[in-house]
Design an enzyme around this catalytic site. Structure first.
Site, PDB file in Angstrom:
ATOM      1  N   ARG A 312       0.843  -1.187   0.000  1.00 49.89           N
ATOM      2  CA  ARG A 312       0.000   0.000   0.000  1.00 49.89           C
ATOM      3  C   ARG A 312       0.885   1.245   0.000  1.00 49.89           C
ATOM      4  O   ARG A 312       1.889   1.310   0.705  1.00 49.89           O
ATOM      5  CB  ARG A 312      -0.919   0.034   1.227  1.00 49.89           C
ATOM      6  N   GLU A 341      -3.246   7.637  -4.899  1.00 53.48           N
ATOM      7  CA  GLU A 341      -3.709   7.113  -6.191  1.00 53.48           C
ATOM      8  C   GLU A 341      -5.049   7.744  -6.588  1.00 53.48           C
ATOM      9  O   GLU A 341      -5.895   7.970  -5.728  1.00 53.48           O
ATOM     10  CB  GLU A 341      -3.857   5.592  -6.111  1.00 53.48           C
ATOM     11  N   HIS A 361      -0.733   0.176  -9.802  1.00 52.65           N
ATOM     12  CA  HIS A 361      -1.438  -0.755  -8.908  1.00 52.65           C
ATOM     13  C   HIS A 361      -1.902  -1.973  -9.697  1.00 52.65           C
ATOM     14  O   HIS A 361      -3.063  -2.393  -9.632  1.00 52.65           O
ATOM     15  CB  HIS A 361      -2.624  -0.057  -8.235  1.00 52.65           C
TER      16      HIS A 361
END
Length: 402
Positions: A312, A341, A361
């Site tokens: 993360r 993000e 991602h």
């Protein structure tokens, strides 16, 4: 794992990863797949779970299915539908205000499970926080979702309500660990620089001459894993088998000696100890661990060490990371996840063609992962409602019995 754009990403209370063993391979795709690739080997998901009550009839337990329809596992879904009445709210009903209104008025009755088989949909209602969880009927016993991360759901509060939360980490471990290995390689072989330099003959020639001095073999290098859950175990296996890397790990819970021996890993008693020993550090731990990489911890890295993040973005202070790259404390980074993000830190972005591999991602985003997400979520629900153990629970230490 690829996070949905419709699911907010702030960190929920810290929760441990699933304790399920890392799988050996991914699950076989159904006939819905049009791929011409050789079929993957089966994932280790139990497929024979007895139900405590006979299926059929109007008294079947209700499962709330949020998101898109099942695509890849029609046989399992047929079994699932025979045991439960599956109710799937519309896109409009999944928007937070309408979703909360529906829960207040018990529009879907006293459902017993929540089923989210995909990341790209099913998160329209936003964070599963106290406001939302308080509206759930007392009948709910299990919430099974796609995805490895669960920082969008307050799993502690769910557990206190007697609801076991199950993630999809078992299904994603293969894909994410493959991607992590590629990123590890990129940091030792300066792949961002090599790839970006093909644009012009002059840069091609310059890279051909200069990349060697910046490139290193992986064999025998020390690899530090922050977290040894499903994904960390797969990374350890692959890095050790392919490159004979010296794998060290740090985790809040030390793993059994037998597992350490099988994976050929060594335990570090602290994050600082791990970082100081490692030529490359990989973050593969839940976001609830806090901001692990900051100005203080970056000072522990060997001069010229490397960082990979497939966990993360909130685990990293990106401004401090950019400072460490500028000063030479770190030589290269590879980041699949980012703190804000879909926005990427501008200072890190400026290094994308040189010392930083930056991706969107993508680590867990494969067809096989999504096949596994579907299957695993259904199997988790069937197991819990049959009175058996969940396959990939993450909040059992907070679970209140109903």
């Amino acid at each position: 794992m690829a996070e949905p754009t419709n699911t907010p990403m702030p960190t929920a209370p810290p929760t441990p990863r699933s304790t399920s063993p890392a799988p050996g391979a991914t699950r076989h795709a159904s006939s819905a797949s049009t791929s011409t690739l050789s079929p993957p080997k089966p994932l280790g998901i139990p497929t024979s779970i007895p139900m405590s009550a006979a299926a059929g009839g109007s008294n079947k337990p209700v499962v709330l299915h949020i998101g898109d329809a099942v695509k890849y596992n029609p046989d399992t879904y047929a079994e699932f539908g025979a045991q439960f009445e599956v109710v799937r709210p519309s896109v409009e009903e999944r928007q937070r205000p309408e979703f909360m209104r529906a829960l207040r008025e018990r529009r879907w009755g006293d459902f017993v499970a929540i089923f989210r088989p995909f990341w790209g949909t099913g998160g329209e209602m936003g964070l599963w926080d106290a406001e939302l969880i308080a509206l759930l009927p007392d009948s709910v016993r299990v919430f099974a979702s796609a995805g490895t991360g669960f920082d969008w759901a307050d799993t502690k509060l769910l557990g206190e309500r007697g609801i076991v939360y199950c993630n999809g980490g078992l299904a994603a471990a293969e894909a994410v660990s493959d991607f992590a290995v590629a990123m590890i390689i990129s940091t030792f072989r300066v792949l961002p620089y090599c790839l970006a330099s093909t644009a012009k003959p002059s840069s091609f020639s310059a890279c051909h001459e200069s990349a060697t001095a910046r490139s290193h073999n992986l064999r025998g290098r020390s690899l530090g894993l922050v977290g040894l859950g499903n994904i960390g175990q797969q990374i350890a296996l692959k890095a050790g088998a392919a490159f004979a890397m010296d794998v060290i790990y740090y985790d809040v819970d030390r793993k059994p000696a037998g597992l350490e021996d099988r994976l050929r890993v060594r335990f570090a008693t602290s994050l600082e100890s791990l970082v100081r020993q490692s030529d490359c550090v990989v973050l593969c731990t839940p976001a609830g661990a806090g901001r692990l990489i900051n100005a203080d911890s970056l000072a522990w890295f060997k001069l010229g060490a490397r960082l990979v993040n497939i966990a993360r973005g909130t685990l990293v202070d990106e401004e401090a990371l950019a400072d460490a790259l500028d000063s030479g404390r770190l030589s290269n980074v590879a980041l699949d996840v980012h703190a804000d993000e879909p926005n990427v830190h501008p200072r890190l972005l400026s290094l994308a063609g040189d010392r930083a591999m930056l991706t969107c991602h993508n680590a867990g985003g494969t067809v096989e992962t999504h096949i596994g997400f579907e299957e695993l979520a259904m199997r988790n629900i069937m197991a819990v409602l049959a009175g058996s153990q969940a396959i990939t629970p993450v909040n059992t230490h907070w679970l209140r019995n109903k």
